[in-house]
Design an enzyme around this catalytic site. Structure first.
Site, mmCIF file in Angstrom:
data_model
loop_
_atom_site.group_PDB
_atom_site.id
_atom_site.type_symbol
_atom_site.label_atom_id
_atom_site.label_comp_id
_atom_site.label_asym_id
_atom_site.label_seq_id
_atom_site.Cartn_x
_atom_site.Cartn_y
_atom_site.Cartn_z
ATOM 1 N N CYS A 114 0.820 -1.227 0.000
ATOM 2 C CA CYS A 114 0.000 0.000 0.000
ATOM 3 C C CYS A 114 0.848 1.269 0.000
ATOM 4 C CB CYS A 114 -0.938 0.011 1.197
ATOM 5 S SG CYS A 114 -2.067 -1.384 1.213
ATOM 6 N N HIS A 250 -3.333 7.389 1.975
ATOM 7 C CA HIS A 250 -3.694 6.069 1.441
ATOM 8 C C HIS A 250 -5.127 5.770 1.864
ATOM 9 C CE1 HIS A 250 -3.911 1.901 0.595
ATOM 10 N NE2 HIS A 250 -3.735 1.502 1.836
ATOM 11 N N ASN A 280 -9.917 -0.216 -0.645
ATOM 12 C CA ASN A 280 -8.450 -0.113 -0.575
ATOM 13 C C ASN A 280 -7.856 -0.713 -1.854
ATOM 14 O OD1 ASN A 280 -5.738 -0.361 -0.047
ATOM 15 N ND2 ASN A 280 -5.995 -1.175 2.025
HETATM 16 N N1 ACO Z 1 -18.575 -8.400 8.296
HETATM 17 C C1 ACO Z 1 -19.106 -8.613 9.511
HETATM 18 N N2 ACO Z 1 -18.345 -8.909 10.587
HETATM 19 C C2 ACO Z 1 -17.021 -8.960 10.404
HETATM 20 C C3 ACO Z 1 -16.415 -8.746 9.160
HETATM 21 C C4 ACO Z 1 -17.259 -8.466 8.079
HETATM 22 N N3 ACO Z 1 -16.794 -8.232 6.858
HETATM 23 N N4 ACO Z 1 -15.083 -8.861 9.299
HETATM 24 C C5 ACO Z 1 -14.840 -9.116 10.588
HETATM 25 N N5 ACO Z 1 -16.005 -9.193 11.265
HETATM 26 C C6 ACO Z 1 -16.242 -9.473 12.664
HETATM 27 C C7 ACO Z 1 -15.070 -10.135 13.317
HETATM 28 O O1 ACO Z 1 -15.119 -11.537 13.067
HETATM 29 C C8 ACO Z 1 -15.292 -9.807 14.769
HETATM 30 O O2 ACO Z 1 -16.253 -10.712 15.277
HETATM 31 P P1 ACO Z 1 -16.115 -11.314 16.749
HETATM 32 O O3 ACO Z 1 -16.128 -10.106 17.650
HETATM 33 O O4 ACO Z 1 -17.304 -12.187 16.851
HETATM 34 O O5 ACO Z 1 -14.798 -12.022 16.753
HETATM 35 C C9 ACO Z 1 -15.950 -8.429 14.716
HETATM 36 O O6 ACO Z 1 -16.397 -8.250 13.379
HETATM 37 C C10 ACO Z 1 -15.047 -7.289 15.109
HETATM 38 O O7 ACO Z 1 -13.820 -7.460 14.442
HETATM 39 P P2 ACO Z 1 -12.644 -6.448 14.644
HETATM 40 O O8 ACO Z 1 -11.469 -6.984 13.919
HETATM 41 O O9 ACO Z 1 -12.498 -6.118 16.084
HETATM 42 O O10 ACO Z 1 -13.220 -5.156 13.924
HETATM 43 P P3 ACO Z 1 -12.505 -3.785 13.713
HETATM 44 O O11 ACO Z 1 -13.346 -2.726 14.299
HETATM 45 O O12 ACO Z 1 -11.045 -3.840 14.117
HETATM 46 O O13 ACO Z 1 -12.565 -3.627 12.139
HETATM 47 C C11 ACO Z 1 -11.137 -3.907 10.251
HETATM 48 C C12 ACO Z 1 -11.951 -4.578 11.332
HETATM 49 C C13 ACO Z 1 -12.077 -3.098 9.393
HETATM 50 C C14 ACO Z 1 -10.453 -4.963 9.400
HETATM 51 C C15 ACO Z 1 -10.096 -2.985 10.904
HETATM 52 O O14 ACO Z 1 -9.364 -3.678 11.869
HETATM 53 C C16 ACO Z 1 -9.148 -2.400 9.897
HETATM 54 O O15 ACO Z 1 -9.512 -1.627 9.046
HETATM 55 N N6 ACO Z 1 -7.861 -2.730 10.005
HETATM 56 C C17 ACO Z 1 -6.866 -2.215 9.087
HETATM 57 C C18 ACO Z 1 -6.823 -3.138 7.957
HETATM 58 C C19 ACO Z 1 -6.384 -2.496 6.688
HETATM 59 O O16 ACO Z 1 -6.748 -1.421 6.343
HETATM 60 N N7 ACO Z 1 -5.600 -3.253 5.984
HETATM 61 C C20 ACO Z 1 -5.207 -2.865 4.692
HETATM 62 C C21 ACO Z 1 -3.768 -2.885 4.476
HETATM 63 S S1 ACO Z 1 -2.894 -1.837 5.516
HETATM 64 C C22 ACO Z 1 -3.422 -0.427 5.070
HETATM 65 O O17 ACO Z 1 -3.754 -0.273 3.931
HETATM 66 C C23 ACO Z 1 -3.504 0.625 6.072
#
Ligand code: ACO
Length: 323
Positions: A114, A250, A280
């Site tokens: 990214c 980004h 993304n």
């Molecule tokens: N739909 C519904 N529920 C979901 C989904 C989905 N698509 N994905 C995960 N969940 C669930 C999880 O299983 C979890 O359930 P549980 O509590 O029963 O275990 C719950 O939602 C909460 O999950 P979290 O991981 O705590 O949710 P969070 O608020 O952290 O959001 C996310 C998740 C969106 C992935 C976030 O952590 C994030 O954006 N992280 C950065 C990831 C990213 O951007 N990566 C790209 C590359 S790096 C970059 O570009 C910056």
């Protein structure tokens, strides 16, 4: 005479096919409201079966070249950032060079996931500012959909395909004021595709040929590092936060972007946000956002733009630009 690298044209391209959050809710256990609340993403564009990274790169590049008002044959350097190269070799940059008809100068790919576009811009800027290249094409292009596990709701809802490009020209006027690049490979396993060319068989047999991510760890680190690089860029240029007209981050997640803007005391009207429309798109996300803001006449000549990214590696970095 001090030479600088100036952006003289921007372009971008998104594949035709749009996949909405509701479309994804039909294939994985998710909802439109979960995706929008956690990420700000409404839809993503996905390539057709016969569409490849170089196709997206070519569309975006032609638009940037047209906006720059130059002929493609004037391009004497191509630096292309991608995580999803079309072939093991030649590089996607070489494939693109042939399409554009600007053979002869160097053309190569950069892999910083990214952060790829920031890395590519930084490298191309060095070529231009040292007089080695006169007109450089810098591209971020991804078919990220091809490395997603479409049964994994943790990852497949986040990403999309697309490309963006800028043309840099050598100039006596300041353009790119600074770039700062970083990496820390100790975090490689928090966001990765475990298989590749050399290390392939075992991972593929285990079904691990797709993006794997520890979402909340990535989130925290992204907010921390995106905040740090902004301060680093401002300090290096003796500028205050209020001197920045536009933040073009980004486009990974609206919450990461909002947290970074808050840290900087920037209001969201100074932040270019396009993540809702395309998710993304990894190395393509910054030039996609930049081009959107330029074409909407939001970013104007003479304004100061800060671009910044964080991604797999981990890698992170910034560029401060006088547009
Ligand atoms: N739909 C519904 N529920 C979901 C989904 C989905 N698509 N994905 C995960 N969940 C669930 C999880 O299983 C979890 O359930 P549980 O509590 O029963 O275990 C719950 O939602 C909460 O999950 P979290 O991981 O705590 O949710 P969070 O608020 O952290 O959001 C996310 C998740 C969106 C992935 C976030 O952590 C994030 O954006 N992280 C950065 C990831 C990213 O951007 N990566 C790209 C590359 S790096 C970059 O570009 C910056």
């Amino acid at each position: 005479m001090t030479l600088h690298a100036r952006i003289i044209g921007t372009g971008s391209y998104l594949p035709e096919k749009i996949v909405t959050n509701d479309d994804l809710a039909k294939i994985v256990d998710t909802t439109d409201s979960w995706i929008q609340e956690r990420t700000g993403i409404k839809q993503r564009h996905i390539v057709a079966d016969d569409e490849f990274t170089v196709d997206l790169a070519e569309h975006a590049s032609r638009r940037a070249i047209e906006a720059a008002g130059i002929d493609a044959s004037e391009i004497d350097l191509i630096v292309l950032a991608t995580t999803t190269a079309d072939q093991v070799f030649p590089s996607t940059a070489c494939l693109l060079q042939s399409r554009l008809g600007c053979q002869g100068g160097p053309a190569f790919d950069i892999q910083a996931v990214c952060t790829g576009f920031v890395y590519a811009l930084s490298v191309a800027e060095k070529f231009v500012a040292t007089g080695t290249s006169k007109k450089a094409l810098v591209v971020g292009a991804e078919t990220f959909s091809r490395i997603l596990d479409w049964t994994d709701r943790n990852t497949c809802v986040l990403f999309g395909d697309g490309a963006g490009a800028v043309v840099l020209e050598a100039s006596e006027e300041p353009g790119i004021l600074s770039t700062h690049l970083h990496a820390n490979g100790d975090y490689s396993k928090l966001l990765h595709v475990p298989s590749g060319v050399s290390n392939n068989l075992a991972a593929v047999q285990e079904g691990r040929a797709y993006v794997e991510m520890e979402g909340s760890d990535v989130f925290k680190m992204a907010v921390k590092k995106m905040g740090e690089v902004v301060i680093e860029a401002l300090d290096a240029n003796n500028l205050a936060k209020s001197d920045v007209d536009w933040l073009v981050p980004h486009q990974a997640n609206q919450r990461i972007i909002a947290a970074t803007a808050k840290k900087l005391g920037m209001t969201m009207d100074k932040v270019v946000l396009t993540v809702a429309e395309h998710g993304n798109t990894s190395a393509a996300s910054i030039p996609l956002a930049l081009d959107a803001a330029v074409r909407q006449n939001r970013i104007k000549a003479g304004e100061t733009i800060l671009i910044e990214a964080f991604g797999g590696g981990f890698t992170w970095g910034s560029a401060l630009i006088r547009y």
